[in-house]
Design an enzyme around this catalytic site. Structure first.
Site, mmCIF file in Angstrom:
data_model
loop_
_atom_site.group_PDB
_atom_site.id
_atom_site.type_symbol
_atom_site.label_atom_id
_atom_site.label_comp_id
_atom_site.label_asym_id
_atom_site.label_seq_id
_atom_site.Cartn_x
_atom_site.Cartn_y
_atom_site.Cartn_z
ATOM 1 N N GLU A 178 0.824 -1.211 0.000
ATOM 2 C CA GLU A 178 0.000 0.000 0.000
ATOM 3 C C GLU A 178 0.856 1.258 0.000
ATOM 4 O O GLU A 178 0.782 2.105 0.892
ATOM 5 C CB GLU A 178 -0.959 -0.003 1.196
ATOM 6 C CG GLU A 178 -2.019 -1.087 1.110
ATOM 7 C CD GLU A 178 -3.046 -1.037 2.222
ATOM 8 O OE1 GLU A 178 -4.153 -1.538 2.028
ATOM 9 O OE2 GLU A 178 -2.725 -0.492 3.312
ATOM 10 N N GLU A 371 -5.269 -8.338 -0.771
ATOM 11 C CA GLU A 371 -5.985 -8.084 0.486
ATOM 12 C C GLU A 371 -7.448 -7.827 0.177
ATOM 13 O O GLU A 371 -7.778 -7.018 -0.686
ATOM 14 C CB GLU A 371 -5.436 -6.857 1.239
ATOM 15 C CG GLU A 371 -4.103 -7.046 1.902
ATOM 16 C CD GLU A 371 -3.698 -5.853 2.758
ATOM 17 O OE1 GLU A 371 -4.602 -5.189 3.315
ATOM 18 O OE2 GLU A 371 -2.493 -5.583 2.862
#
Length: 474
Positions: A178, A371
């Site tokens: 991320e 995810e």
């Protein structure tokens, strides 16, 4: 039909699962400095120094759920569930305690090699994140973390060490988890603390440039050392919807999406978007770019786009008079058409398809969902069972959309690894009570508990999903 080699799996992060934070030569990491409780948000945002807190606070990463000592038993449970891939991260400070050492820590390398070998013995594909919100403390104290170009080359050395040690054993690497979270939680995402009178934009975009250079150098090293392996970038994804058809709202959504894609634009397309360079110029944002930087970024782009997906967001030009939410850190307007999780995250399965189409149309590189999951409060009953129909409902709706996207939109997706595998510490809140796993861990928000593992109802459900290659979602 999904391909038979589709990688169904689970995912975790070293700092949320391993524990043993000073064992066998590991050094202190940025996340080890973030306590549970009221000081956590300000430290994660980089506006309070990690040392500016009272003594005696609880630091969840120090023990986490002790995967470091339980990994063989946990991997056995993963194998029982039938997973085909396990995405995990390596703690930089377990390999180089301070980040400054000339030689790596052999005990740290041996731990990850044992983990990888254990996975391979069950035919589980290791998917390894090189950096998941994890900077050695010494690099923060000495260099200001990613503010300094010196950290780029220390990261390159660290990545090269991993590639050489695990050559032929790891097929899929991810450079930064991320990476766009740097702009939202600078300390949690990248160990960035703002000193008094520092220009925040200068700091953030300089750190961003350094991480992008580090990603390109890691890509270069991997292709030299293990050309059969692949490396991807990773973004916290989820499209921004305009609040209305007011052109101002539509333009605001476009700006928010552009900003969110900045990092992956560079990593996948090989250049800064024009709007970003113009922004630097217009707002006098100083990003030191040296000769050869842009050429390096252009030559060493990633092989695939990996991403997390939890929800979409809503953009509005003027936020006065509307209800806002901060689900998964991203600030936006509450979407009245969607339900929310207990933590205020919008639940939007169809947005998953929209997001995958956006990523494919923008980059034309294979996608990897690394995810997706539901954080919820689970209850361990007296008979040691855990009923979690809400998690099954959430995941089944998202997997149905994933299958439709692959089959109907013909978008190539390498795999799908849920967040998480077993319960572990929440990155944003530091809670154990915000549970994501298929396996319950007996531990509370203050670290009390036996650490015993118990299978939830979702464990057997996901096993059936994998066995049917995504066809049986009931």
């Amino acid at each position: 039909m999904l391909k038979q080699d589709f990688l169904w799996g689970v995912a975790s992060a070293a700092n949320q699962i391993e524990g043993a934070y000073l064992e066998d030569g590991k050094g202190v990491s940025s996340v080890d400095l973030i306590p549970h409780g009221k000081f956590r948000p300000e430290i994660m945002e980089g506006i309070r120094h990690y040392s500016d807190v009272p003594e005696g606070l609880f630091y969840p990463s120090h023990e986490a759920v002790d995967f470091y000592h339980h990994f063989k038993d946990d991997v056995k449970l993963f194998a029982e569930m039938g997973i085909k891939a396990y995405r995990f991260s390596i703690a930089w400070s377990r390999i180089y305690s301070t980040g400054l050492e000339e030689e790596p820590n052999e005990k740290g390398l041996a731990f990850y090699e044992a983990l990888i070998d254990e996975l391979l013995s069950y035919n589980i594909e290791p998917v390894v994140t090189i950096n998941h919100f994890d900077v050695p403390k010494a690099l923060i104290d000495q260099y200001g973390s990613w503010k300094s170009r010196e950290v780029v080359y220390l990261f390159e050395k660290y990545a090269e060490t991993l590639f050489r040690r695990f050559k032929g054993k790891v097929k899929y690497w991810i450079s930064f988890n991320e990476i766009n979270m740097l702009l939202h939680l600078p300390f949690m995402g990248a160990g960035i603390y703002f000193k008094e009178n520092e220009n925040k934009d200068d700091v953030l975009f300089t750190a961003a440039h350094h991480e992008l250079l580090a990603s390109a150098l890691a890509t270069k090293k991997l292709r030299e050392i293990d050309p059969e392996a692949q490396i991807g970038c990773m973004i916290a994804a989820g499209d921004y919807y305009p609040y209305s058809c007011d052109p101002k709202d539509i333009r605001q959504a476009q700006i928010d999406n552009q900003t969110n894609f900045l990092f992956t634009d560079v990593q996948a397309l090989g250049h800064y978007p024009r709007w970003a360079l113009k922004k630097f110029e217009r707002e006098n944002i100083r990003v030191e770019m040296k000769p050869g930087d842009l050429e390096l970024l252009e030559e060493y782009t990633v092989d695939f786009i990996s991403f997390s997906y939890y929800s979409t967001r809503v953009s509005k030009y003027d936020l006065d008079g509307v209800e806002v939410t901060q689900g998964n850190v991203f600030v936006g307007v509450v979407n009245p058409y969607l339900e929310e999780t207990e933590w205020g995250w919008a639940i939007d399965p169809l947005g998953f398809r929209t997001t995958m189409n956006t990523l494919w149309e923008r980059y034309h590189k294979p996608l990897f969902v690394v995810e997706n999951g539901l954080g919820a409060v689970d209850t361990l009953e007296e008979d040691d069972t855990i009923s979690d129909p809400y998690r099954i409902d959430y995941l089944s709706k998202h997997i149905k959309v994933l299958v439709d996207t692959v089959n109907e939109d013909d978008i190539p997706v390498i795999g799908y690894t849920t967040w998480g595998c077993i319960d572990f510490v929440s990155a944003s809140t530091g809670q154990m009570s915000k549970r994501y796993g298929f396996i319950y861990v007996d531990q509370d928000d203050q670290g009390n508990g036996t650490l015993e593992r118990y299978k939830k109802d979702s464990f057997d459900w996901y096993k059936k999903v994998i066995e049917s290659n995504g066809e049986n979602l009931s």
